[in-house]
Design an enzyme around this catalytic site. Sequence first.
Site, PDB file in Angstrom:
ATOM      1  N   CYS A 199      22.100  57.694  14.493  1.00 28.02           N
ATOM      2  CA  CYS A 199      21.963  59.035  13.917  1.00 28.02           C
ATOM      3  C   CYS A 199      22.746  60.060  14.727  1.00 28.02           C
ATOM      4  CB  CYS A 199      20.506  59.447  13.873  1.00 28.02           C
ATOM      5  SG  CYS A 199      19.514  58.376  12.844  1.00 28.02           S
ATOM      6  N   CYS A 209      36.777  61.342  22.522  1.00 26.18           N
ATOM      7  CA  CYS A 209      35.821  61.123  21.426  1.00 26.18           C
ATOM      8  C   CYS A 209      34.569  61.914  21.757  1.00 26.18           C
ATOM      9  CB  CYS A 209      35.507  59.640  21.239  1.00 26.18           C
ATOM     10  SG  CYS A 209      34.525  58.939  22.562  1.00 26.18           S
ATOM     11  N   CYS A 254      14.114  35.951  11.976  1.00 24.31           N
ATOM     12  CA  CYS A 254      14.208  35.055  10.817  1.00 24.31           C
ATOM     13  C   CYS A 254      15.249  35.637   9.863  1.00 24.31           C
ATOM     14  CB  CYS A 254      12.878  34.963  10.086  1.00 24.31           C
ATOM     15  SG  CYS A 254      11.568  34.137  10.977  1.00 24.31           S
ATOM     16  N   LYS A 278       9.436  63.734  25.318  1.00 23.40           N
ATOM     17  CA  LYS A 278       9.016  63.588  23.919  1.00 23.40           C
ATOM     18  C   LYS A 278       7.606  63.049  23.824  1.00 23.40           C
ATOM     19  CE  LYS A 278      13.333  62.470  21.501  1.00 23.40           C
ATOM     20  NZ  LYS A 278      14.010  61.356  20.803  1.00 23.40           N
ATOM     21  N   CYS A 316      13.921  29.552  13.308  1.00 17.87           N
ATOM     22  CA  CYS A 316      14.013  30.842  14.006  1.00 17.87           C
ATOM     23  C   CYS A 316      13.901  30.670  15.519  1.00 17.87           C
ATOM     24  CB  CYS A 316      12.927  31.788  13.504  1.00 17.87           C
ATOM     25  SG  CYS A 316      12.906  33.349  14.368  1.00 17.87           S
ATOM     26  N   ASP A 367      15.852  53.439  17.606  1.00 18.20           N
ATOM     27  CA  ASP A 367      17.099  53.764  16.921  1.00 18.20           C
ATOM     28  C   ASP A 367      18.261  52.861  17.339  1.00 18.20           C
ATOM     29  OD1 ASP A 367      17.549  54.581  19.476  1.00 18.20           O
ATOM     30  OD2 ASP A 367      18.232  56.593  18.968  1.00 18.20           O
ATOM     31  N   ASN A 369      17.804  67.634  17.582  1.00 14.29           N
ATOM     32  CA  ASN A 369      17.068  66.550  16.917  1.00 14.29           C
ATOM     33  C   ASN A 369      15.875  67.073  16.135  1.00 14.29           C
ATOM     34  OD1 ASN A 369      18.615  64.371  17.761  1.00 14.29           O
ATOM     35  ND2 ASN A 369      17.557  64.239  19.725  1.00 14.29           N
ATOM     36  N   MET A 370      15.593  68.373  16.312  1.00 12.59           N
ATOM     37  CA  MET A 370      14.346  68.903  15.760  1.00 12.59           C
ATOM     38  C   MET A 370      14.339  68.989  14.239  1.00 12.59           C
ATOM     39  SD  MET A 370      13.079  71.572  18.637  1.00 12.59           S
ATOM     40  CE  MET A 370      11.628  71.963  17.675  1.00 12.59           C
ATOM     41  N   ARG A 426      14.656  66.590  12.344  1.00 12.61           N
ATOM     42  CA  ARG A 426      13.948  65.419  11.838  1.00 12.61           C
ATOM     43  C   ARG A 426      12.767  65.005  12.708  1.00 12.61           C
ATOM     44  NH1 ARG A 426      18.196  63.299  14.716  1.00 12.61           N
ATOM     45  NH2 ARG A 426      17.885  61.363  15.862  1.00 12.61           N
TER      46      ARG A 426
HETATM   47 ZN   LIG Z   1      11.337  34.425  13.209  1.00 10.52          ZN
END
Ligand SMILES: [Zn+2]
Lengths: 99, 442
Positions: free
Chosen positions: B250, B418, B236, B148, B308, B192, B132-133, B135
């Site tokens: 990612c 996989c 919303c 981290k 909402c 993420d 991951n380094m 990024r």
């Molecule tokens: Zn809202």
Amino acid sequence: MQLTLEFGGGLELLCNSVKVHKVNVDLTDGEENLTMKRLLSWVRTNLIKERPEMFMKGDTVRPGVLVLVNDCDWELSGQLDTTLEEKDVIVFISTLHGG
Amino acid sequence: MASHSEEPSTILEEIKALKAQKIDIDARISALESQLRDTSIAKQLPCNGSCPSISTVDSNLSNNRLPSDAIYRYSRHLLLPSFGVQGQSNLLKSSMLVVGAGGLGSPALLYLAACGVGRIGIVDHDVVELNNMHRQVIHTEAYIGKSKVESAAAACRSINSTIEVIEYREALRTSNALEIFSKYDLIIDATDNVPSRYMINDCCVVLKKPLVSGAALGLEGQLTVYNYKGGPCYRCLFPAPPPMTACQRCADSGVLGVVPGVIGTLQALEAIKIASDVGEPLSGRMLIFDALSGRIRVVKIRGQSPQCEACGEKSAFTPEKFRDFDYEKFTQFSLSTLNLISEDSRISCKEYNEKISNGEAHVLIDVRPAHHFDIISLPNSLNIPLSSLDSRLSEVSAALKEEEARKGVTGACIYTVCRRGNDSQRAVDLLHKHGFNSARTL
Ligand SMILES: [Zn+2]
């Protein structure tokens, strides 16, 4: 009617990884103007090559897809009822979650 | 390298002459530089009004009681007419929480620490990983395998020892979010995944905190500010979560390191604007970044929605409702490993290895995307990506028949594989539904 359609956020993968499509969509007999609703079904028939459920749900876009007509959220112009004009730019973008 | 045509003594003489010239030139440069400095100071002195002259800065400083070490440290901020002492003073008094110390959080934290945000909180439960380094630029190799948060906090403190950095080495949950968020002025979503994004949004709505939201994947990024001065919130815009298959991460899909770098840096910018009360935050607008075409477009998005579920008129989002809300269920996105199929539809790698040694008839289907398969794959595996498995079942039948014919047996099994073990479970589930009852996942 000449339109520019753009796909982003991964939606381009559904149309042969092409992001920008310059297209010509004709009005059918009796139609006075082109609505987003009609354009969506046109896109589904003519541009989406795989997994249409990743683009649409029912007669609208699936949750998580933003539709922009000339850089403006289609919620502000009437969603499916938005009428399109010559040379409009319509962007379909999937919201991203990565980081 | 010495030239063959010239004597060493000639060369030495030339070097001596050049060095003498160099001393003269350096002396002249230095004289000119000091002359230039004197001229510009003289020009600045009579300036008043729009020019941030030293005296006006001083008077503002005493009003805001900025300590002298801060005046020196942030002098280039103070000199900005549109930021100035007031902006910096606001920033020093502000507190921000960064959720996620990954690709977005790394650059955001570096700038927030450097610019003097008074208190920075960092939430993450993960550890630093080498892959991951590319990024997650705040972390260094020495911290691989360590928290981290610990790594990012140490980096922030070494950049700026005058700020307070608070560590939360835990996953954000509905049980701890309200308490953590309530200690900060604004929240930066640098996570993420989808359930975290809804959870962070709703918690910000409940506590009325502005939310700077960024996302990046592949070669694209998105940025906006939610829940700011009557603007829209995440719900919303996205009242219903996307289908699980549309949520690439990612770790699975790849990302060019600098792309979250750009978005994370812009998140820091928006956070700084809000905290210092300078400029127009990106509320009601969304910035969309396409790295490949080098294009940034800023689009107008809908306003706050009265319907909402989180921030609307009939909003039922209370702290109690928030604590009880199941975000993984709502988004159908599991933060841990998927548990879709029963134990007898699984096979361990050891068992599989035995079956290969025994020459058992089987077909191994790798359901990862084709470009993953191209990087590395198991011998004799058939690549049918999960996304197209539904339409390629005839290939599965054909492969089974071929294997049975070759081994002269019937009842060859199907195994799926996989990257993470989630898609292969979904594949088995799909195969079972289509009558391939022998399918099991590795
Ligand atoms: Zn809202």
